[in-house]
Design a protein around this motif. Structure first.
Motif, PDB file in Angstrom:
ATOM      1  N   THR A  31      -5.866  -0.322  -2.252  1.00 14.51           N
ATOM      2  CA  THR A  31      -6.141   1.000  -1.671  1.00 14.51           C
ATOM      3  C   THR A  31      -5.348   2.080  -2.403  1.00 14.51           C
ATOM      4  O   THR A  31      -5.855   3.174  -2.662  1.00 14.51           O
ATOM      5  CB  THR A  31      -5.777   1.020  -0.173  1.00 14.51           C
ATOM      6  OG1 THR A  31      -6.510  -0.024   0.472  1.00 14.51           O
ATOM      7  CG2 THR A  31      -6.127   2.338   0.474  1.00 14.51           C
ATOM      8  N   GLN A  68       0.858  -1.201   0.000  1.00 13.39           N
ATOM      9  CA  GLN A  68       0.000   0.000   0.000  1.00 13.39           C
ATOM     10  C   GLN A  68       0.889   1.246   0.000  1.00 13.39           C
ATOM     11  O   GLN A  68       0.679   2.169  -0.793  1.00 13.39           O
ATOM     12  CB  GLN A  68      -0.932   0.031   1.216  1.00 13.39           C
ATOM     13  CG  GLN A  68      -1.847   1.255   1.187  1.00 13.39           C
ATOM     14  CD  GLN A  68      -2.609   1.475   2.485  1.00 13.39           C
ATOM     15  OE1 GLN A  68      -2.728   0.579   3.322  1.00 13.39           O
ATOM     16  NE2 GLN A  68      -3.122   2.673   2.660  1.00 13.39           N
ATOM     17  N   ASN A  77      -2.896  -5.756  -1.415  1.00  7.01           N
ATOM     18  CA  ASN A  77      -2.405  -4.573  -0.697  1.00  7.01           C
ATOM     19  C   ASN A  77      -2.292  -3.353  -1.598  1.00  7.01           C
ATOM     20  O   ASN A  77      -2.267  -2.218  -1.121  1.00  7.01           O
ATOM     21  CB  ASN A  77      -1.027  -4.864  -0.072  1.00  7.01           C
ATOM     22  CG  ASN A  77      -1.135  -5.672   1.194  1.00  7.01           C
ATOM     23  OD1 ASN A  77      -2.222  -5.814   1.760  1.00  7.01           O
ATOM     24  ND2 ASN A  77      -0.023  -6.223   1.648  1.00  7.01           N
ATOM     25  N   THR A 121       0.825   4.164   7.998  1.00  7.90           N
ATOM     26  CA  THR A 121       1.871   3.778   7.040  1.00  7.90           C
ATOM     27  C   THR A 121       3.251   4.195   7.522  1.00  7.90           C
ATOM     28  O   THR A 121       4.169   4.366   6.731  1.00  7.90           O
ATOM     29  CB  THR A 121       1.624   4.424   5.656  1.00  7.90           C
ATOM     30  OG1 THR A 121       1.402   5.817   5.841  1.00  7.90           O
ATOM     31  CG2 THR A 121       0.440   3.806   4.950  1.00  7.90           C
TER      32      THR A 121
END
Lengths: 560, 168
Positions: free
Chosen positions: A83, A51, A80, A446
């Motif tokens: 998104t 992501q 992943n 993240t």
């Protein structure tokens, strides 16, 4: 025709597209491709989660107006990526994701790390394609780049079964690809331009709203020219920030749920609203009936399917924003006889909100922090944001002076986007300071991308507006749910200073604006990423605000 | 199928004849909340393409947006909203009727003949017929034979071509 393996052909096809950076994570289905990449000059920026890598490619793409390439393995690697693709697609950012796939012979058998990523990603991409033979690889890459980066730009996924990369074939590298069903035409129809010009020329109270399309087409110069020609106050959507310099006298700032008071008051008072490259998101229009009550809308968009989708227009120009504005400017110059001093009313609505107050009790106030950051940054500095209160404070208080300097996940609202996107931005423009305006909740999503930033020597700055709460949700609970705070308090947040240090980055906590400014100055010069942790009050609201379901005229000034 | 407020709108479009295209078209309808009343797909003379005909129950605004969204798909070559006055629309129905009762059998045969249908299979208990016509005619036919007893039925969905010089 040349005989070579699919993986060699893949790498060569990327090189032919001028790819210099690839953002991704390796995996079983990608081993042949990654092996081949060792012999290429392209720089592989290794992420820690797909992501994050996809957001990096997205940030890179938005800064350079060039396709960003994300790569991930089959199965979980591919899911992943989803998104990241959805975020890029809705913000019209040209991203090509390459996913590995299991061998063709076992597709459909639920093999190890198999996922039907074509099915999964269909709703969040402009186009996707699974390669069926090694020989298709150069064509698939060429098609993907062409589709991602033309017309209304977007996300494309190419799925490559592993055996197609190991097997050899006679490869042809096409110079161009043709589609019978895809031929975006950027040139506006002259009759549409005539009609639109007529309406604009007769406007008594013209207002312009600029969206991301102005930035995508590089039409900022034309936008400002049009604004000055009509003397039209000019608001922007969130994606349009930077389309007109924030310090231009006609600039109103952001329009919408957390728009500026002057934008939200002036836009509904227009008699003609020229909307350029924007798609009338619910967050921008507020209640549609109020938005359109008194005004006639002229809509410029490259995407025909956006016309009359959310808001009925009086007339439209389908085409590239820059070409459309040029055509309109030529016509309006000849036709417009009216001169109004309507723009002078901007000042009536410019509120004297107390932005400057530095402290709320022992905490720094977010608006003051963001404004100080703006002052410390050069005009061409790049800012990304996360999503939530941090994003709205950034949108309200960080003036963007140039296009492609302010980036945010506008459509999907992806928390965790800003930090990896800032790393991609830094890879794109290493000589420009890059800051992510973050919240503690978003950064947590993240934050492992820090390993990449340190490893790849991409010294971005993260300003964490830290209220230990999912702030925007908490604000709604405070205002509309009787202060019943549910599932928002982040009591277990790490110490972000120590976290930064654990990754080999710099961390600093600041408690005064002076200290903040010093930290920013040091961070700009640093060789490693810096996290600036700014504790703010957990009850601080983003204001102004249009309560959900209400119109722009109902903008609240204070939260009481 | 009764109780419709407005006539169905029909669009015809040419798509790439590739795996997954039908999925992408139906996925688009699902995602944007368009309701498909019928869909018919088949090959055309050029094997690279296939022709789809979709009927939906939608107002003009929704319909226009649906056409724009479909047109935007890379796999859609061309698309046209069909004008009912300039279009021949047909649908094929296979229906199995319960005809234990000799009177019922007689009625069934009469209705089938009136609609220029074909009897495809017949035994002591059932008649299977093929009936084609405009969708409204089939609705009407089914209304008539309902009292006889429909064992099972299958409709192909509307397929359509424009009259005269008009074409997709």
């Amino acid at each position: 025709m040349t005989e070579m393996t699919g993986s060699r052909a893949f790498v060569k096809a990327l090189e032919k597209q001028g790819v210099e950076h690839i953002f991704g994570v390796s995996g079983g289905a990608l081993i042949p491709i990654c092996d081949e990449l060792l012999d290429s000059d392209m720089r592989f920026i290794l992420g820690r989660h797909e992501q994050g890598s996809t957001h990096m490619a997205d940030g890179y793409a938005r800064v350079l107006n060039k396709v960003g390439v994300a790569i991930a393995t089959s199965g979980p690697g591919a899911t992943n990526v989803v998104t990241g693709l959805a975020t890029a697609q809705i913000d019209s950012s040209p991203v090509v994701a390459i996913t590995g796939q299991v061998n063709r012979a076992v597709i459909g058998t639920d093999a190890f790390q198999e996922c039907d990523i074509i099915g999964v990603s269909a709703s969040v991409t402009k186009y996707n394609i699974q390669v069926r033979t090694p020989e298709e690889i150069p064509y698939a890459v060429k098609r993907a780049f062409h589709i991602a980066n033309t017309g209304r730009k977007g996300a494309v996924l190419v799925d490559i079964p592993k055996d197609c990369t190991t097997l050899s074939g006679d490869m042809v590298f096409p110079d161009k690809v043709e589609f019978r069903g895809y031929n975006p035409n950027p040139v506006p129809n002259s009759q549409e331009l005539d009609w639109a010009a007529k309406i604009l020329s007769d406007a008594q109270r013209p207002v312009i709203m600029a969206g991301g399309g102005v930035i995508a087409s590089g039409a900022s110069k034309e936008l400002v020219e049009m604004a000055e020609l009509l003397m039209a106050p000019t608001a922007t959507s969130l994606m349009g920030k930077g389309a007109i310099p924030g310090d231009h006298p006609l600039a109103l700032g952001l329009c919408g749920m957390h728009g500026t008071m002057q934008a939200n008051m002036i836009v509904p008072k227009s008699d003609v609203l020229l909307v350029v490259g924007a798609r009338f998101s619910d967050r921008t229009t507020g209640k549609i009936a109020d938005f359109t009550a008194n005004t006639r809308i002229v809509h410029i968009d490259i995407d025909q399917s956006e016309i009359d989708k959310n808001v009925e227009t009086v007339t439209r120009v389908v085409g590239d924003a820059k070409l459309a504005l040029q055509g309109l400017i030529d016509r309006v110059k000849q036709q417009r006889l009216i001169s109004t001093d309507w723009h002078k009313r901007i000042d009536e609505f410019r509120c004297v909100f107390d932005y400057e107050t530095e402290k709320n009790g022992k905490y720094l106030r977010a608006p003051a922090v963001v404004r100080a950051l703006r002052e410390e940054m050069p005009r061409d500095a790049i800012v990304t944001t996360e999503v939530g209160q941090n994003q709205m404070w950034a949108a309200l208080h960080y003036d963007a002076y140039e296009p492609r300097t302010f980036f945010t996940s506008g459509g999907l609202g992806t928390m965790g986007w800003g930090f990896p996107a800032s790393i991609g931005a830094k890879a794109a423009k290493p000589d420009v300071p890059v800051v992510d305006i973050a919240g503690d909740g978003s950064f947590g999503m993240t934050e492992n991308s820090m390993a990449t930033a340190v490893e790849e020597e991409l010294p971005v700055i993260v300003v964490v507006l830290n209220n230990n709460v999912l702030g925007m949700v908490a604000q709604w609970q405070r205002l509309f749910y009787d202060e019943r705070y549910s599932a928002v308090k982040l009591k277990g947040n790490p110490d972000f200073v120590k976290l930064a240090e654990a990754y080999g980055a710099e961390g600093v906590r600041v408690e005064s604006l002076d200290h903040f400014r010093t930290a920013v100055r040091r961070a700009k010069e640093a060789d490693v990423p810096t996290v600036i942790d700014v504790p703010i009050h957990p009850d601080e609201n983003v204001m102004p605000m249009v309560p959900p379901g209400m119109g722009l005229n109902d903008t609240l000034w204070e939260a009481d | 199928m009764g109780g419709r407020l407005m006539p169905l709108s029909t669009v015809a479009f040419l798509v790439e004849n590739q795996p997954g295209v039908l999925f992408k078209v139906s996925n688009l309808f699902r995602r944007r909340g368009f309701n498909i009343e019928s869909i018919a797909v088949g090959a055309v003379e050029d094997t690279r393409y296939a022709r789809m005909t979709i009927s939906v129950d939608a107002d003009t605004k929704t319909m226009n947006n649906m056409v724009d969204q479909l047109d935007k798909m890379v796999e859609v070559i061309k698309i046209k909203r069909l004008d009912p006055l300039r279009t021949i629309m047909r649908e094929l129905l296979l229906v199995k009727l319960s005809t234990n009762d000799p009177m019922a059998r007689e009625d069934a045969l009469r209705y089938i003949n009136n609609q220029h249908g074909l009897v495809l299979d017949i035994d002591e208990e059932n008649i299977m017929a093929e009936v084609t016509g405009e969708p409204g005619e089939l609705d009407q036919f089914l209304e008539y034979v309902k009292s006889i007893g429909i064992v099972e039925m299958s409709r192909t969905g509307i397929t359509a071509l424009e009259k005269g010089r008009l074409q997709l």
